[in-house]
Scaffold this active site. Sequence first.
Site, PDB file in Angstrom:
ATOM      1  N   THR A 191      35.085  40.942 -23.357  1.00  0.00           N
ATOM      2  CA  THR A 191      36.280  41.620 -23.858  1.00  0.00           C
ATOM      3  C   THR A 191      37.397  40.603 -24.028  1.00  0.00           C
ATOM      4  OG1 THR A 191      37.980  43.262 -23.405  1.00  0.00           O
ATOM      5  CG2 THR A 191      36.908  42.292 -21.477  1.00  0.00           C
ATOM      6  N   GLY A 192      38.138  40.736 -25.103  1.00  0.00           N
ATOM      7  CA  GLY A 192      39.227  39.786 -25.345  1.00  0.00           C
ATOM      8  C   GLY A 192      39.445  39.629 -26.833  1.00  0.00           C
ATOM      9  N   ARG A 208      37.735  44.715 -40.626  1.00  0.00           N
ATOM     10  CA  ARG A 208      37.599  43.658 -39.613  1.00  0.00           C
ATOM     11  C   ARG A 208      36.592  44.065 -38.520  1.00  0.00           C
ATOM     12  NH1 ARG A 208      38.367  43.374 -33.776  1.00  0.00           N
ATOM     13  NH2 ARG A 208      38.882  41.238 -33.277  1.00  0.00           N
ATOM     14  N   GLY A 229      34.976  42.730 -34.752  1.00  0.00           N
ATOM     15  CA  GLY A 229      35.197  41.786 -33.645  1.00  0.00           C
ATOM     16  C   GLY A 229      33.895  41.241 -33.082  1.00  0.00           C
ATOM     17  N   ASP A 230      33.981  40.712 -31.891  1.00  0.00           N
ATOM     18  CA  ASP A 230      32.817  40.092 -31.246  1.00  0.00           C
ATOM     19  C   ASP A 230      31.881  41.102 -30.595  1.00  0.00           C
ATOM     20  OD1 ASP A 230      35.015  40.589 -29.431  1.00  0.00           O
ATOM     21  OD2 ASP A 230      33.794  39.645 -27.883  1.00  0.00           O
ATOM     22  N   GLY A 257      38.630  38.902 -30.088  1.00  0.00           N
ATOM     23  CA  GLY A 257      37.306  38.771 -30.679  1.00  0.00           C
ATOM     24  C   GLY A 257      37.095  37.552 -31.561  1.00  0.00           C
ATOM     25  N   THR A 316      38.533  47.641 -24.694  1.00  0.00           N
ATOM     26  CA  THR A 316      37.104  47.694 -24.948  1.00  0.00           C
ATOM     27  C   THR A 316      36.343  47.960 -23.655  1.00  0.00           C
ATOM     28  OG1 THR A 316      37.313  46.180 -26.768  1.00  0.00           O
ATOM     29  CG2 THR A 316      35.232  46.085 -25.591  1.00  0.00           C
TER      30      THR A 316
END
Length: 308
Positions: free
Chosen positions: A225-226, A202, A204-205, A228, A174
């Site tokens: 980033t990571g 889906r 993510g964050d 989510g 990301t």
Amino acid sequence: MQNLAIAIHGGAGTITPASMTPELEKAYKRALSHAISESFSVLEKGGTALDAVELAVVLLEDSPLFNAGRGSVFTKEGKHEMDAAIMCGKTLEAGAVAGIRSIRNPVRLTRAILEHSDHVFLSGYGAEEFARKYNIAFESEEYFYDQHRYKQWRDVRDTDIFILDHTEERKFGTVGAVARDSNGDLAAATSTGGMTNKNYNRIGDSPLIGSGTYANNKTCAISCTGHGEYFIRAVVAYDISCLMEYKGYTLQEACDEVVMNKLVKFGGEGGLIAVDGKGELALPFNSEGMYRGYRSSGKVGRVAIYKD
Ligand code: ASP
């Protein structure tokens, strides 16, 4: 001194020297340096923090090295679905998209939403319709095809496994940017293809204001980033802002508390980039590495991948 500052990331995860070739490392550093120098010169010319973060993210979306825009990972259906967000720290205006396909630069679409829509968050087909109205560029499926990512997906497509891009042998991720401009205004932007083999639409964050992206002139601008799912539940970006606003933490203290303590206990792997109103930067991560770069007034800029 104007305290101009910019920081960018290209994803965090299990990134080690052993998993990298010298050529690949050079290519990453070149892409990060290019995005930093172009976006910093926007700030030097008096451009806004919003313009600077948008440009930095566009340049990273255009690179096949990162899991955003052109380099987005494959979904379970063998497609690409992208999420992105942008936020202005001065006005608290924001634009976000989720589950969009075929848009060359999702961050450009988020900017158009911020500027031209009464809404904040658009998804799927409707977001694409909005993009057409504002002449946002579309690309064909071939544009998003990358052989390595295809292989990543082919290995898991008949399973229910979905994987964070950079836990694979080759690591991508990301992208995001945060900036402080000459007026002292802050902005943040994040863009992602999400996780390989993701299904059920889906999200993510990254596009969630307060989780993966947040900006507020009173406190800070943040792009995460990571993994989510953990970042969503920990409401990471807003949590850091709240520690500063309500508890008087410095940027570094707030970042350390959330990334190195709370998220670690929670099991949430990843990192973030952050800038405060004075132009101080923080780039914490609890994973092996994070593609990152920064530059600020009067200081030497830097790009890095592994832990210092
Ligand atoms: N945070 C992103 C997501 O969960 C993935 C990443 O940062 O690489 O969608």
